[in-house]
Enzyme design. Structure first.
Site, PDB file in Angstrom:
ATOM      1  N   ARG A  81      46.687   8.911 -15.192  1.00  0.00           N
ATOM      2  CA  ARG A  81      47.018   9.381 -13.847  1.00  0.00           C
ATOM      3  C   ARG A  81      46.928  10.893 -13.736  1.00  0.00           C
ATOM      4  NH1 ARG A  81      50.458   4.816 -12.167  1.00  0.00           N
ATOM      5  NH2 ARG A  81      51.720   5.306 -10.398  1.00  0.00           N
ATOM      6  N   ARG A  98      55.124   9.226  -3.327  1.00  0.00           N
ATOM      7  CA  ARG A  98      54.159   8.718  -4.321  1.00  0.00           C
ATOM      8  C   ARG A  98      52.725   8.946  -3.856  1.00  0.00           C
ATOM      9  NH1 ARG A  98      56.219   2.931  -4.491  1.00  0.00           N
ATOM     10  NH2 ARG A  98      54.349   2.474  -5.688  1.00  0.00           N
ATOM     11  N   ARG A 138      61.092  -3.364  -5.172  1.00  0.00           N
ATOM     12  CA  ARG A 138      61.185  -2.221  -6.067  1.00  0.00           C
ATOM     13  C   ARG A 138      61.924  -1.074  -5.401  1.00  0.00           C
ATOM     14  NH1 ARG A 138      55.367  -1.108  -8.739  1.00  0.00           N
ATOM     15  NH2 ARG A 138      55.914   1.036  -8.201  1.00  0.00           N
ATOM     16  N   LYS A 173      46.181  -2.711  -7.703  1.00  0.00           N
ATOM     17  CA  LYS A 173      45.833  -2.623  -9.131  1.00  0.00           C
ATOM     18  C   LYS A 173      46.514  -3.741  -9.918  1.00  0.00           C
ATOM     19  CE  LYS A 173      47.550   1.584  -9.611  1.00  0.00           C
ATOM     20  NZ  LYS A 173      48.044   1.839  -8.233  1.00  0.00           N
ATOM     21  N   ARG A 220      56.353  -5.632  -0.324  1.00  0.00           N
ATOM     22  CA  ARG A 220      56.098  -6.135  -1.687  1.00  0.00           C
ATOM     23  C   ARG A 220      57.345  -6.761  -2.323  1.00  0.00           C
ATOM     24  NH1 ARG A 220      53.354  -2.428  -6.121  1.00  0.00           N
ATOM     25  NH2 ARG A 220      55.050  -1.004  -5.578  1.00  0.00           N
TER      26      ARG A 220
END
Ligand code: AP5
Ligand code: MG
Ligand code: ZN
Length: 223
Positions: free
Chosen positions: A88, A171, A160, A13, A127
């Protein structure tokens, strides 16, 4: 044009919203980025959100809706926005409709970026993020060690806190339980376009532009 990007954690996203906002002149409104900005600056909002984010849980709706509403009232959103990571939950989706109505605008399309869970774990474990501009990279798929954007002066990239494997699993569970019902919610409203989020970053951008029925202005094309 106002667009929502819906999809599991790690579906791309943020990566795609950055590219499309640049190409189409839209504002990128990412609820996760807004929360991380508040976390890094230790604001009151950051203090409220921290524990939820560290566990991989959703921050309560009232806090999240107030933050996004405030962001959508900034003047740069008048040309249109890509909302990344919001809404969400069903109450957030209803709140968004009311916020847009108050601003005299409306939501045009919801893009569902579909990526299977196995791929997500690979993506999030590699990431890397720029602390200054929040741009996203990947150790293998989009490899940089410092941010390539001139204004960031070679800022080192970081991982992160919530990309640890156990938090990624939490998550994903939260996504399937609380957010995925929005796919049907928007499908029933006739607003949903589904795009596979698997493939090269450039191919997915092309598929998104086609699904949205928009042309990139010639001066912004990279080919
Ligand atoms: P948020 O920051 O929104 O996280 P998320 O939804 O879990 O999504 P991500 O940012 O992890 O993934 P992405 O889809 O943006 O993927 P990316 O482009 O980075 O939210 C974080 C937390 O904040 C939540 O857990 C919650 O606590 C709170 N929060 C936020 N919004 C909230 C809300 N509305 N309500 C309540 N709480 C909220 O890509 C991932 C990686 O893959 C990158 O390394 C990238 O380089 C790589 N990649 C991208 N595309 C490709 C490709 N095609 N091939 C290979 N690699 C790729
Ligand atoms: Mg993101
Ligand atoms: Zn940067």
């Amino acid at each position: 044009m106002n667009i929502v990007f819906l999809g599991p954690p790690g579906s791309g996203k943020g990566t795609q919203a950055d590219i499309l906002c640049e190409q189409l002149g839209l504002a990128h409104v990412a609820s996760g980025d807004l929360f991380r900005y508040n976390l890094n600056n230790d604001t009151e909002l950051g203090k409220k959100a921290r524990a939820y984010m560290e566990r991989g849980d959703l921050v309560p709706d009232d806090i999240t809706i107030a933050m996004v509403k405030d962001r959508l009232q900034q003047p740069d959103t008048a040309q249109g926005v890509i909302l990344d990571g919001f809404p969400r939950t069903p109450p957030q989706a209803e709140a968004l409709e009311a916020i847009f109505a108050e601003l005299g605008t409306s939501l045009d399309k919801v893009v569902y970026l579909n990526v299977p869970d196995e791929e997500i774990v690979l993506r999030l474990s590699g990431r890397l993020i720029c602390r200054k501009c929040q741009a996203t990279f990947h150790k293998v798929y989009n490899p940089f060690t410092t941010c390539p954007h001139g204004e960031c002066n070679g800022e080192y990239l970081y991982q992160r806190e919530d990309d640890k494997p156990e938090t990624v699993r939490a998550r994903l569970k939260v996504y399937h339980e609380q957010t995925s019902p929005l796919v049907d919610y928007y499908r029933q409203k006739g607003m949903l376009v589904e795009v596979s989020g698997v493939g090269s970053i450039a191919d997915i951008t092309a598929a998104l532009l086609e699904a949205l029925g928009v042309e990139t202005p010639p001066e912004k094309r990279s080919d």
